[in-house]
Motif scaffolding. Structure first.
Motif, PDB file in Angstrom:
ATOM      1  N   ASP A 102       0.233   4.701  -1.439  1.00  0.00           N
ATOM      2  CA  ASP A 102       0.116   4.647  -2.895  1.00  0.00           C
ATOM      3  C   ASP A 102      -0.867   5.690  -3.435  1.00  0.00           C
ATOM      4  O   ASP A 102      -0.669   6.249  -4.521  1.00  0.00           O
ATOM      5  N   THR A 103      -1.920   5.985  -2.671  1.00  0.00           N
ATOM      6  CA  THR A 103      -2.896   6.977  -3.126  1.00  0.00           C
ATOM      7  C   THR A 103      -2.334   8.389  -3.149  1.00  0.00           C
ATOM      8  O   THR A 103      -2.897   9.272  -3.812  1.00  0.00           O
ATOM      9  N   ASP A 104      -1.236   8.610  -2.435  1.00  0.00           N
ATOM     10  CA  ASP A 104      -0.629   9.944  -2.377  1.00  0.00           C
ATOM     11  C   ASP A 104       0.579  10.083  -3.292  1.00  0.00           C
ATOM     12  O   ASP A 104       1.281  11.093  -3.248  1.00  0.00           O
TER      13      ASP A 104
ATOM     14  N   ARG B 133       0.816  -1.214   0.000  1.00  0.00           N
ATOM     15  CA  ARG B 133       0.000   0.000   0.000  1.00  0.00           C
ATOM     16  C   ARG B 133       0.846   1.260   0.000  1.00  0.00           C
ATOM     17  O   ARG B 133       0.332   2.355   0.205  1.00  0.00           O
TER      18      ARG B 133
END
Length: 459
Positions: free
Chosen positions: A125-127, A55
Motif C-alpha cells: 500500500d505504501t508503494d 497491506r
C-alpha cells in the motif's frame, strides 16, 4: 448489475479546474468494502474499493478495446499494443518500467481479451503512488517506436507459436471460429502470423490514439487505498501527459446490440499428432447482461463445474475415459457460449462425445435434481467469495463491472442473487440452452472413419 447506493457529491476545485463528480456506489460496512467512483471532466472514470485491513493495493487501467474491435487487416493489433506500452515512454525506458516495480517487490502485467484490455500493478500500500505513476505513464505517454514494433513482433510470433504448441488452448480458439466464423469474435486474440507480420507502426499508433483516450478508460484500485488520494494522483499523472482530453468528454457506454451471428451443427477437426484428442462441444449461451445468467451459472456448476458434477462423474469417475472434463460459459455483450471440454485418447473420442451428448439431453429434458441444484448453489457461492480474497481479484471485479455494466454489485448482493435461483429457473435455462443444436471442435490424430463420424455428434 445494479448499484446498492448511488449518492452523488460535487467536489469544486480549489485550483480552478473543471469539477469532478464523485459517487458512493457501495457503502460497505463500517467503511470496509466501500466502492466509490469519480468521473473527471474529460470522461475518465476512477473506481476504488477500500479495505483498510490489508497491506497491499492493486492498481489497474481498463481500456474499452479488445480483439473484436479489429478489422481483419488489424488482427492482433490490440494485443500487439498491449506489449508495446511496456516498451517505454518519454519518462521511462522499458527497463525503467520493470525495474521500478521490481524494486518494491511488486508485480505488473497486462491481458487482452475479446472486449477489453487491462494493465495492472500489485504493490504494498505504501508503494501505490509509484504504481499509479508507472501505469498511468505507460497508458498515456507510450512512444511506440519503430524499432520497438519490429523487436516485439518476434516476441509475439513466439507467443503465437507457444500457444499453437498447446492443443488444449488451440481447441478453444478453434471452437470460437467454429461458432462465430470469420468474425471478430471468431478470430484469435493474438492474431495470426500473417496479420502480425503485416501490422505497421503507423497502424498500431493510430489504433492507440483512437482507443486510449480518457473516455475509453476505467481506472480501478483496490486494497488499502484512499479514494480521494487515488483520484488526485491519477489526475495529476494524466494532466502531466496532457491526456485528460476534452472537458466535456463523456465515458463510452458499455457495449450492446452487436448481433454476432452464431453457428449450429458445425464441425471443425484439426488433425495433429497429439497423444490426446481435445474436444469442445457447445452451443450458444447467454449475453453477460441476460438475467438468466445466474441460473446458467448454477446449471454450469452442477453439470461440469467440479468433481461432483455430472460430467466429471460420468466421464471420469465411472468410466475413466478422461482426466480433464468440464463445462464452462462465456458471456459477451451480445451473445455467449456454453461449452463442454474433454481431453481423451483418440480412440475414445466418440464414447466421450456420446456420454456428453446424453447428459446434455437428460438435463435439457428432465432437469437437475433439487439436491444437485442445492449443491451447485453452495459451490458457486463459496467459489465466488474465495475468488475475491486478494486485492487483484477485487480490482478486476470493480474495473470490469464499471467497463462492462456501468454499475457495481456487492458480494452480498451477488450471493443473494445466486441463492435466489430456483430449480424451475435452472430447468428453464437448461431447456433454452442445451436443447439447441451443438457445434463441435476437435484436435487430434483421428483416423478418417473416426473423423467422418464426428458429424453424428451434432446431428
Amino acid at each position: 448489475m445494479t448499484s446498492r447506493s448511488s449518492v452523488t457529491t460535487a467536489r469544486p476545485s480549489s485550483e480552478g479546474r473543471a469539477v469532478a463528480r464523485t459517487q458512493t456506489l457501495l457503502p460497505g460496512k463500517d467503511g470496509i468494502g466501500t466502492v466509490r467512483r469519480t468521473t473527471l471532466p474529460g470522461g475518465l472514470r476512477i473506481v476504488t474499493e477500500t479495505l483498510p485491513s490489508v497491506r497491499s493495493a492493486t492498481f489497474g487501467i481498463w481500456a474499452h478495446v479488445g480483439s473484436r474491435d479489429e478489422t481483419p487487416t488489424l488482427g492482433g493489433a490490440t494485443h500487439y499494443l498491449e506489449h508495446l506500452l511496456f516498451k517505454g515512454t518519454r519518462k521511462r525506458s522499458a527497463l525503467d518500467i520493470s525495474a521500478a516495480i521490481d524494486a518494491v517487490g511488486g508485480e505488473m502485467n497486462a491481458f487482452t481479451a475479446k472486449e477489453y484490455t487491462c494493465y495492472y500493478a500489485r504493490v504494498l500500500d505504501t508503494d501505490l503512488p509509484l504504481a499509479i505513476d508507472v501505469v498511468c505513464d505507460m497508458l498515456t505517454d507510450s512512444l511506440i517506436l519503430e524499432e520497438d514494433v519490429d523487436a516485439e513482433r518476434g516476441v509475439i510470433l513466439e507467443e503465437i507459436a507457444m500457444t499453437e504448441d498447446d492443443p488444449g488452448d488451440v481447441v478453444h480458439e478453434l471452437f470460437a471460429r467454429t461458432m462465430f466464423g470469420d468474425t471478430p469474435l471468431g478470430r484469435p486474440v493474438l492474431g495470426t502470423v500473417d496479420t502480425v507480420n503485416g501490422l505497421t507502426r503507423g497502424q498500431i499508433a493510430r489504433f492507440y490514439r483512437k482507443h486510449y483516450d480518457p473516455t475509453h478508460l476505467v481506472v480501478a484500485a483496490a486494497g488499502n487505498v484512499d479514494h480521494a488520494t487515488v483520484v488526485r494522483q491519477v489526475r495529476r499523472a494524466f494532466e502531466k501527459a496532457g491526456a485528460l482530453g476534452r472537458t466535456d468528454g463523456v465515458p463510452v457506454a458499455p457495449r450492446t446490440g452487436l448481433r454476432t451471428l452464431r453457428a449450429a451443427g458445425r464441425v471443425e477437426h484439426l488433425n495433429r499428432k497429439t497423444e490426446q484428442a481435445h474436444v469442445v462441444l457447445g452451443m450458444p449461451g447467454l449475453a453477460r447482461n441476460d438475467e438468466r445468467r445466474w441460473a446458467l451459472g448454477v446449471l454450469n456448476t452442477a453439470l461440469g463445474g467440479g468433481m461432483s458434477s455430472r460430467l466429471f462423474q460420468e466421464v471420469r469417475e465411472k468410466r475413466g475415459l478422461a482426466y480433464s472434463v468440464y463445462s464452462y460459459t462465456s458471456g459477451f455483450a451480445d451473445c455467449g457460449l456454453f461449452g463442454v471440454y474433454a481431453g481423451c485418447r483418440p480412440g475414445q473420442v466418440h464414447d466421450v462425445l456420446k456420454i456428453c451428448r446424453d447428459e446434455l439431453h437428460k438435463v435439457a429434458s428432465d432437469g437437475l435434481t433439487d439436491d444437485e441444484i442445492a449443491r451447485a448453489v453452495g459451490q458457486l457461492s463459496g467459489s465466488t467469495v474465495l475468488g475475491l480474497e486478494d486485492t487483484g481479484a477485487l480490482m478486476n471485479r470493480i474495473g470490469k463491472s464499471e467497463l462492462c455494466w456501468g454499475t457495481q454489485m456487492s458480494v452480498d448482493d451477488m450471493l443473494d442473487r445466486i441463492a435466489a435461483v430456483t430449480p424451475d429457473e435452472v430447468r428453464e435455462v437448461a431447456r433454452d440452452v442445451l436443447e439447441q443444436r451443438p457445434s463441435l471442435s476437435v484436435i487430434g490424430p483421428l483416423k478418417d472413419k473416426q473423423a467422418d463420424r464426428l458429424h453424428q455428434a451434432v446431428s
